[in-house]
Scaffold this active site. Sequence first.
Site, PDB file in Angstrom:
ATOM      1  N   LYS A  46       6.852 -15.823 -33.047  1.00 23.40           N
ATOM      2  CA  LYS A  46       6.683 -16.212 -31.642  1.00 23.40           C
ATOM      3  C   LYS A  46       5.779 -17.428 -31.594  1.00 23.40           C
ATOM      4  O   LYS A  46       4.921 -17.602 -32.467  1.00 23.40           O
ATOM      5  CB  LYS A  46       6.030 -15.080 -30.845  1.00 23.40           C
ATOM      6  CG  LYS A  46       6.202 -15.219 -29.349  1.00 23.40           C
ATOM      7  CD  LYS A  46       7.598 -14.800 -28.966  1.00 23.40           C
ATOM      8  CE  LYS A  46       7.791 -14.575 -27.500  1.00 23.40           C
ATOM      9  NZ  LYS A  46       8.953 -13.684 -27.293  1.00 23.40           N
TER      10      LYS A  46
HETATM   11  N1  GLU Z   1      12.202 -15.126 -26.085  1.00 24.13           N
HETATM   12  C1  GLU Z   1      13.279 -14.189 -26.216  1.00 24.13           C
HETATM   13  C2  GLU Z   1      12.773 -12.832 -26.644  1.00 24.13           C
HETATM   14  O1  GLU Z   1      11.620 -12.514 -26.446  1.00 24.13           O
HETATM   15  C3  GLU Z   1      14.409 -14.726 -27.077  1.00 24.13           C
HETATM   16  C4  GLU Z   1      14.039 -15.044 -28.483  1.00 24.13           C
HETATM   17  C5  GLU Z   1      15.119 -15.777 -29.246  1.00 24.13           C
HETATM   18  O2  GLU Z   1      16.178 -15.996 -28.713  1.00 24.13           O
HETATM   19  O3  GLU Z   1      14.844 -16.110 -30.399  1.00 24.13           O
HETATM   20  O4  GLU Z   1      13.505 -12.003 -27.104  1.00 24.13           O
END
Ligand code: GLU
Length: 424
Positions: A112
Amino acid sequence: MNNTSDTESFTDCHKASIMQFDRAADLMSLDSELRQWLNTSFRELSVRIPVRMDDGNVRVFSGYRVQHNNVRGPHKGGLRYHPDVSLSDVRGLAAWMTWKCALLDLPLGGAKGGITCNPKDMSPGELERLTREYVHGTGDLIGPLKDIPAPDINTNARIMGWIMDEYSKRQGYSPGVVTGKPIELGGSSGREDATGRGVSMIVSRWAQKENKRLNQTSAVVQGFGNVGYHTALHLSRLGCRVVAVSDSVTGIINKNGVDIEAAGRHKKKKGSLSGFAGGESIPRDEVVTFQCDYLIPAALQNVVHGGNFQKIQARIIFEAANGPICPYTEPLLPGAGITVLPDILVNGGGVTVSYFEWVQNIQHFQWKGEVVQAELQTVMNRAFDKVMALAQERNISFRIAAYILAIEKVVQAGHLRGIYQSQY
Ligand code: GLU
């Protein structure tokens, strides 16, 4: 962000993810070495991001990228822009991505990113410079086979396009370095609304299990960003009455169902739901306790907490956001008659279509929208059914069942790769 009750201290995503992991690990009797391997990040970057603002001054922002685990595939996870972003939050959010990808059986790990900033006060030029400088700051850490960012809170296709461009300038054309891009730059059909569509698929499957038709149900959607809006839109198209929505400014209630498309148009034009005439306005934090069948928090963490859970009227909470329930409050929910469908299942549609986008980028081949939707449905149904079956078999919560399924996958891959030499 909301506070928890007097007896509970505020928890960040890291603390929450550890508490949830520990509950599952205890039931699995995981040994302490495995716990240590799974409970800590692989790598954590804090980066200083100087940006020339439009007024000529330079402002320095703090950015983060945390890679949690890549034993099942490259690190994967969104990038969030928000004034409350902290390293500790990003750490927890990265771990959740590992569990989400494993539960959904996508060949990806968890990561993240975040930048502590208020994008609502920044011009497009400032945001572009911020994003490009962040990519510069992450150096060699990201890459199509290493770590693949995506949209999250307050980030969108435009921003993903800048990431792709900045990275490609240095490394050559690399659409697979980031997902959630504009279609014109190699984005996938159906990625923008994928998380919300996936939420609506899980809600539908749950309704089916309850022998209900969606047009006999009502929902409250808290949060009206990409996830909240598309969740509400898809649910209302499937016949569910969305009786309340809210954004960071206000709540809107309408017992006959809010016209979601009209609310979306209003927000786009005015910047918030404030002044929307399609319902009565109430304080934003009150929508959570509004009468409905399904409560769907779809914004930030800690919106269901010790101070409000007893007033919640919905019997089921679908976590469209990451970590919307305070982990101290969660054990009290069954006693209050509330069932939780966990985030790593419910909001998995986003990363699933991100995975499809990455696959398309590697193949340099574009899938049709129908294919994306059918494949998404398959992944969501499969994960839902597995969680239901294990929860029933072991008489455990859906969250713990989801964690056990995910942890087993990661541990298995670790053993097979030989990265972790376990004692059994
Ligand atoms: N931000 C989204 C999540 O928390 C998508 C992450 C992604 O597509 O890599 O799942």
